[in-house]
Design an enzyme around this catalytic site. Structure first.
Site, short mmCIF file in Angstrom:
data_model
loop_
_atom_site.label_atom_id
_atom_site.label_comp_id
_atom_site.label_asym_id
_atom_site.label_seq_id
_atom_site.Cartn_x
_atom_site.Cartn_y
_atom_site.Cartn_z
N TYR A 53 13.59 19.65 43.41
CA TYR A 53 12.13 19.67 43.38
C TYR A 53 11.63 20.85 42.55
CZ TYR A 53 12.15 16.07 47.04
OH TYR A 53 12.35 14.90 47.76
N GLN A 173 16.98 8.15 53.79
CA GLN A 173 15.59 8.43 53.44
C GLN A 173 15.18 7.47 52.32
OE1 GLN A 173 13.53 12.21 51.50
NE2 GLN A 173 14.14 12.65 53.59
N THR A 275 1.71 16.15 52.28
CA THR A 275 0.48 16.88 51.99
C THR A 275 0.73 18.38 51.82
OG1 THR A 275 -1.75 17.36 52.78
CG2 THR A 275 -0.09 17.07 54.47
N1 LIG Z 1 14.31 10.93 48.99
C1 LIG Z 1 13.54 10.70 47.96
O1 LIG Z 1 13.93 10.08 46.96
C2 LIG Z 1 12.13 11.22 48.00
C3 LIG Z 1 11.22 10.89 46.98
C4 LIG Z 1 9.92 11.41 47.07
C5 LIG Z 1 9.56 12.22 48.13
N2 LIG Z 1 10.48 12.54 49.09
C6 LIG Z 1 10.12 13.39 50.24
O2 LIG Z 1 8.98 12.84 50.85
C7 LIG Z 1 7.96 13.83 50.93
C8 LIG Z 1 6.64 13.16 50.85
O3 LIG Z 1 6.47 12.49 49.59
P1 LIG Z 1 5.04 12.44 48.94
O4 LIG Z 1 4.52 13.82 48.71
O5 LIG Z 1 5.08 11.50 47.80
O6 LIG Z 1 4.24 11.79 50.18
P2 LIG Z 1 2.76 11.42 50.50
O7 LIG Z 1 2.43 12.04 51.80
O8 LIG Z 1 2.68 9.94 50.35
O9 LIG Z 1 1.88 12.04 49.35
C9 LIG Z 1 1.38 13.35 49.36
C10 LIG Z 1 0.28 13.40 48.33
O10 LIG Z 1 -0.76 12.55 48.75
C11 LIG Z 1 -1.95 13.27 48.94
N3 LIG Z 1 -2.59 12.78 50.15
C12 LIG Z 1 -2.01 12.60 51.36
N4 LIG Z 1 -2.89 12.11 52.24
C13 LIG Z 1 -4.05 11.99 51.57
C14 LIG Z 1 -5.34 11.53 51.92
N5 LIG Z 1 -5.62 11.11 53.16
N6 LIG Z 1 -6.30 11.51 50.98
C15 LIG Z 1 -6.05 11.93 49.74
N7 LIG Z 1 -4.84 12.40 49.33
C16 LIG Z 1 -3.86 12.42 50.25
C17 LIG Z 1 -1.54 14.70 49.06
O11 LIG Z 1 -2.60 15.53 48.62
P3 LIG Z 1 -2.89 16.92 49.37
O12 LIG Z 1 -1.71 17.77 49.11
O13 LIG Z 1 -4.13 17.36 48.70
O14 LIG Z 1 -3.08 16.57 50.82
C18 LIG Z 1 -0.32 14.77 48.17
O15 LIG Z 1 -0.71 14.92 46.81
C19 LIG Z 1 8.27 14.80 49.80
O16 LIG Z 1 7.71 16.08 50.04
C20 LIG Z 1 9.76 14.84 49.85
O17 LIG Z 1 10.17 15.71 50.88
C21 LIG Z 1 11.74 12.03 49.04
#
Ligand SMILES: NC(=O)c1ccc[n+]([C@@H]2O[C@H](COP(=O)([O-])OP(=O)(O)OC[C@H]3O[C@@H](n4cnc5c(N)ncnc54)[C@H](OP(=O)(O)O)[C@@H]3O)[C@@H](O)[C@H]2O)c1
Length: 309
Positions: A53, A173, A275
């Site tokens: 990351y 995951q 988030t």
């Molecule tokens: N294993 C894999 O291949 C893989 C791939 C991707 C991710 N991951 C893991 O999964 C975690 C989560 O992934 P992700 O960050 O893509 O998840 P997510 O929770 O779907 O997305 C987070 C993003 O969405 C925004 N967001 C969340 N809720 C919102 C709302 N109600 N309104 C507006 N914007 C909102 C956040 O903004 P704000 O920050 O402004 O709240 C942030 O930019 C990562 O941190 C990582 O640990 C794993």
């Protein structure tokens, strides 16, 4: 917050996990401390990160936060991932040397002496399961990693690896949200001649459930592959209206209901929220106390644009 048992020692971990892929946006140790504080307050005791990351910057910032706050590391079940190489170009490497070197790098950046779990991030077509076993044994015996899991694996890949391992795979995951449901669509459309009937994952949910492997859903708020958040998106008016109505019935945010929708899937299901806002951590974590009814779960699935046969 509902907990499940995870790992060799049966640690009790929260069903909502705080994912830290995006923390480099927060820039300072103080901001990351606030985010982790919100997690602690909400009953979230598990963190997810990866060596790749922001090319190690996410782990580095988390490590500096641990260093500046003695005792903080011990409050969390800390999970990282390895196997994605970004330099000199993007590819996957499950060689023993890469896995061990990657963990050494993660521990150095995270300023900790062990990971509670290590996941293989994305399947490496050149994987040698015996070699992975040697790497895992070395890491377990040296106390550097307590438990092992995978990410983005299908059941055949998990079986192949598990046959060679001395440790049980603790989790897979995978991408899963109300707007990314191929694993669920295929389970409804068995033997149908339509696109949702295509089983793209080989039955991950069923395999994990049968073997007590936790399913950790990533990008629970996104549609597509990082295409954006569906909350408030005009393309998902019906979904947002249903989420808002059910959210008001529970007195929580629509974000919490979207997370609760994922957690309602049977088995050891966890949601990795991404988030960077402490307040949104707290509101999302409320999902850990909600069990949607069957009617609510199906209504949300249909409102996201899915059909049932
Ligand atoms: N294993 C894999 O291949 C893989 C791939 C991707 C991710 N991951 C893991 O999964 C975690 C989560 O992934 P992700 O960050 O893509 O998840 P997510 O929770 O779907 O997305 C987070 C993003 O969405 C925004 N967001 C969340 N809720 C919102 C709302 N109600 N309104 C507006 N914007 C909102 C956040 O903004 P704000 O920050 O402004 O709240 C942030 O930019 C990562 O941190 C990582 O640990 C794993």
């Amino acid at each position: 917050m509902k907990n499940i048992e995870l790992g060799r020692a049966g640690d009790k971990v929260s069903t909502v996990i705080l994912g830290l892929m995006r923390i480099p946006q927060l820039e300072t140790v103080e901001n990351v401390r606030s985010l982790l504080g919100a997690a602690e307050e909400s009953g979230i005791n598990m963190l997810d990160i990866a060596d790749c990351y922001s090319k190690g910057k996410a782990e580095e910032l988390l490590g500096r936060t641990f260093e500046a706050n003695p005792g903080l590391r011990g409050k969390f079940f800390l999970q990282s991932k390895c196997g994605i190489v970004k330099d000199p170009f993007y590819f996957f490497d499950f060689s023993k040397k890469h896995i061990i070197d990657a963990v050494e790098g993660s521990l150095r950046r995270l300023r900790t002496d062990h990971l509670d779990s290590l996941l293989l991030h994305r399947p490496d077509a050149l994987m040698d399961p015996e070699e992975v076993c040697e790497a895992f044994n070395t890491l377990r015996e040296s106390g550097k990693v307590r438990s092992f899991g995978v990410s983005n694996f299908n059941p055949a890949q998990m079986r192949l690896l598990q046959n060679a391992l001395d440790d049980a795979i603790i989790c897979d995951q995978v991408q899963l949200s109300v707007c990314h449901t191929p694993m669920i669509d295929a389970s409804f459309n068995v033997n149908m001649d339509n696109d949702p009937s295509v089983m793209r994952d080989g039955g991950v949910l069923e395999y994990c459930r049968q073997h007590g492997i936790a399913v950790q859903a990533w990008s629970v708020m996104q549609h597509g592959f990082f295409k954006g958040v569906f909350i408030g998106d005009p393309h998902y008016l019906r979904l947002n209206s249903v989420l808002d109505r059910i959210a008001s019935e529970y007195g929580v945010s629509s974000t919490a209901i979207a997370v609760a929708w994922v957690l309602r899937i049977p088995g050891k299901t966890q949601a990795v929220i991404g988030t960077t806002k402490p307040e949104r951590v707290k509101s999302s974590a409320k999902a850990g106390d909600i069990k949607l009814t069957r009617e609510q779960w199906y209504e949300i699935y249909l409102a996201a644009g899915n059909d049932l046969p």
